[in-house]
Design an enzyme around this catalytic site. Structure first.
Site, PDB file in Angstrom:
ATOM      1  N   SER A 188       0.760   0.136  -2.719  1.00 20.70           N
ATOM      2  CA  SER A 188       0.141  -0.198  -1.450  1.00 20.70           C
ATOM      3  C   SER A 188       0.384  -1.663  -1.084  1.00 20.70           C
ATOM      4  O   SER A 188       1.531  -2.070  -0.900  1.00 20.70           O
ATOM      5  CB  SER A 188      -1.351   0.158  -1.502  1.00 20.70           C
ATOM      6  OG  SER A 188      -1.958   0.082  -0.244  1.00 20.70           O
ATOM      7  N   HIS A 222      -1.814   8.621   1.009  1.00 21.89           N
ATOM      8  CA  HIS A 222      -1.735   7.349   0.307  1.00 21.89           C
ATOM      9  C   HIS A 222      -2.155   7.541  -1.148  1.00 21.89           C
ATOM     10  O   HIS A 222      -3.248   8.037  -1.416  1.00 21.89           O
ATOM     11  CB  HIS A 222      -2.674   6.352   0.996  1.00 21.89           C
ATOM     12  CG  HIS A 222      -2.271   4.922   0.842  1.00 21.89           C
ATOM     13  ND1 HIS A 222      -1.127   4.413   1.413  1.00 21.89           N
ATOM     14  CD2 HIS A 222      -2.858   3.889   0.185  1.00 21.89           C
ATOM     15  CE1 HIS A 222      -1.041   3.123   1.143  1.00 21.89           C
ATOM     16  NE2 HIS A 222      -2.076   2.788   0.391  1.00 21.89           N
ATOM     17  N   ASP A 277       1.019   9.946   5.074  1.00 24.67           N
ATOM     18  CA  ASP A 277       0.262   8.751   4.722  1.00 24.67           C
ATOM     19  C   ASP A 277      -0.046   7.945   5.985  1.00 24.67           C
ATOM     20  O   ASP A 277       0.859   7.351   6.571  1.00 24.67           O
ATOM     21  CB  ASP A 277       1.075   7.907   3.738  1.00 24.67           C
ATOM     22  CG  ASP A 277       0.314   6.697   3.212  1.00 24.67           C
ATOM     23  OD1 ASP A 277      -0.759   6.382   3.761  1.00 24.67           O
ATOM     24  OD2 ASP A 277       0.794   6.080   2.246  1.00 24.67           O
TER      25      ASP A 277
END
Length: 207
Positions: free
Chosen positions: A105, A187, A156
């Site tokens: 991320s 995600h 995502d």
């Protein structure tokens, strides 16, 4: 004590490649260690801590709003991370070792930014749920000899497929070898992503 020695981080020795482990928003240098170990138990792991705090959560760079990055800060923080890597190479005796970013991320995004802007320091990156970190700015750095693995979920909302496609296109246009691993879902990281990272890491870069 140098500014980089004072930068909170962990280092674990190993005989494999050096994995630069970069945590996501709200994580820290300890949280990311299990991911690095899952990818390569024999690796050395260098895990620094993000230097930005947003709402009490650690991050790597500032953002203007959800999904909107402060690109100037991205560039600055990527430069800081590149300098930290250079310091760590000398401090821990890592000269000549293969160094690969492994980020999730926000950590994936700063790893990608550092690899894209400072390929001589960080020529390889594994990015889990990462996206293009430079908004409307194109890449101009030559990335010949660089390798990137982009592992993303196709649904995502935090790293949209269009941004990942832009990322792959920009990296490839500058000469990087880009491998994409896509899965259904959003995600995060699943076992298939980790398997793909292991397989990718097992391929030695051409030099």
């Amino acid at each position: 004590m140098s500014e980089f020695e004072a930068w909170p981080h962990l280092f674990e020795a190993g005989d494999g490649p050096v994995l630069l482990a970069l945590h996501g928003t709200g994580g820290n240098e300890r949280d990311i260690l299990p991911l690095a170990r899952a990818i390569d138990p024999m690796a050395a792991v260098l895990a620094p801590r993000g230097q930005v705090i947003e709402g009490g959560a650690l991050r790597w760079f500032r953002r203007l709003s959800e999904g909107v990055f402060d690109v100037d800060d991205v560039v600055t923080r990527a430069g800081d991370l590149a300098e930290f890597i250079g310091w760590a190479v000398g401090h821990y005796g890592l000269e000549g070792r293969r160094i690969v970013a492994v980020g999730f991320s926000n950590g994936a995004n700063v790893g990608l930014a550092t690899a894209a802007l400072h390929p001589q320091v960080l020529p390889e990156a594994i990015a889990f749920s990462g996206m293009y970190p430079f908004a409307g700015r194109p890449l101009t750095t030559s990335l010949e000899g660089s390798r990137m693995l982009l592992a993303n979920g196709t649904a995502d909302p935090m790293a949209p497929s269009a941004s990942v496609a832009r990322l792959a296109a920009e990296l490839s246009a500058q000469g990087a070898e880009v491998t994409r691993h896509e899965r259904a879902g959003g995600h995060g990281i699943d076992s298939g992503d980790v398997d793909a990272a292991r397989e990718w890491l097992a391929v030695l870069p051409a030099r």
